[in-house]
Design a protein around this motif. Structure first.
Motif, PDB file in Angstrom:
ATOM      1  N   ALA A  22       0.735  -1.126  -0.103  1.00 27.72           N
ATOM      2  CA  ALA A  22       0.137  -0.061   0.136  1.00 27.72           C
ATOM      3  C   ALA A  22       0.930   1.210  -0.047  1.00 27.72           C
ATOM      4  O   ALA A  22       1.901   1.333   0.732  1.00 27.72           O
ATOM      5  CB  ALA A  22      -1.004   0.043   1.356  1.00 27.72           C
ATOM      6  N   GLY A  23       0.458   2.140  -0.814  1.00 24.29           N
ATOM      7  CA  GLY A  23       1.293   3.536  -0.980  1.00 24.29           C
ATOM      8  C   GLY A  23       2.501   3.273  -1.833  1.00 24.29           C
ATOM      9  O   GLY A  23       3.073   4.623  -1.994  1.00 24.29           O
ATOM     10  N   GLU A  24       2.989   2.298  -2.317  1.00 21.99           N
ATOM     11  CA  GLU A  24       4.061   1.960  -3.095  1.00 21.99           C
ATOM     12  C   GLU A  24       4.137   3.007  -4.333  1.00 21.99           C
ATOM     13  O   GLU A  24       2.924   2.863  -5.162  1.00 21.99           O
ATOM     14  CB  GLU A  24       4.331   0.736  -3.462  1.00 21.99           C
ATOM     15  N   GLU A  25       5.060   3.457  -4.695  1.00 24.03           N
ATOM     16  CA  GLU A  25       5.218   4.428  -5.945  1.00 24.03           C
ATOM     17  C   GLU A  25       6.395   3.921  -6.709  1.00 24.03           C
ATOM     18  O   GLU A  25       7.215   3.619  -6.126  1.00 24.03           O
ATOM     19  CB  GLU A  25       5.084   5.674  -5.452  1.00 24.03           C
ATOM     20  N   ARG A  26       6.244   4.520  -8.095  1.00 25.29           N
ATOM     21  CA  ARG A  26       7.363   4.063  -8.846  1.00 25.29           C
ATOM     22  C   ARG A  26       8.306   5.200  -8.917  1.00 25.29           C
ATOM     23  O   ARG A  26       7.840   6.371  -8.732  1.00 25.29           O
ATOM     24  CB  ARG A  26       6.934   4.061 -10.438  1.00 25.29           C
ATOM     25  N   ALA A  27       9.673   4.780  -9.053  1.00 23.75           N
ATOM     26  CA  ALA A  27      10.659   5.961  -9.046  1.00 23.75           C
ATOM     27  C   ALA A  27      10.541   6.825 -10.418  1.00 23.75           C
ATOM     28  O   ALA A  27      10.813   7.989 -10.539  1.00 23.75           O
ATOM     29  CB  ALA A  27      11.959   5.467  -8.906  1.00 23.75           C
ATOM     30  N   ARG A  28      10.276   6.012 -11.504  1.00 25.44           N
ATOM     31  CA  ARG A  28       9.821   6.579 -12.694  1.00 25.44           C
ATOM     32  C   ARG A  28       9.300   5.806 -13.441  1.00 25.44           C
ATOM     33  O   ARG A  28       9.380   4.552 -13.421  1.00 25.44           O
ATOM     34  CB  ARG A  28      11.517   6.961 -13.266  1.00 25.44           C
TER      35      ARG A  28
END
Length: 60
Positions: A45-51
């Protein structure tokens, strides 16, 4: 004759970094495909891609 594969994505993907179907599966395996690749993954949960990847050509 239609061939069907039934399995578990977590178990089956463990040996190929989450990849379930694609050109890397052995020829003759129902999961071998030169046209489609499928990968399984889970994200916290809340994980996002760096790019994001750019300049690649893909279809969905």
């Amino acid at each position: 004759m239609m061939r069907v594969y039934v399995g578990n994505a977590v178990t089956d993907g463990a040996g190929d970094d989450g990849w379930l179907l694609g050109h890397f599966k052995p020829g003759g395996d129902v999961r071998h495909s030169d046209d489609v690749e499928i990968k399984w993954g889970t994200h916290a949960a809340g994980e996002e891609r760096a790019r994001w990847v750019s300049g690649e050509r893909r279809t969905a």
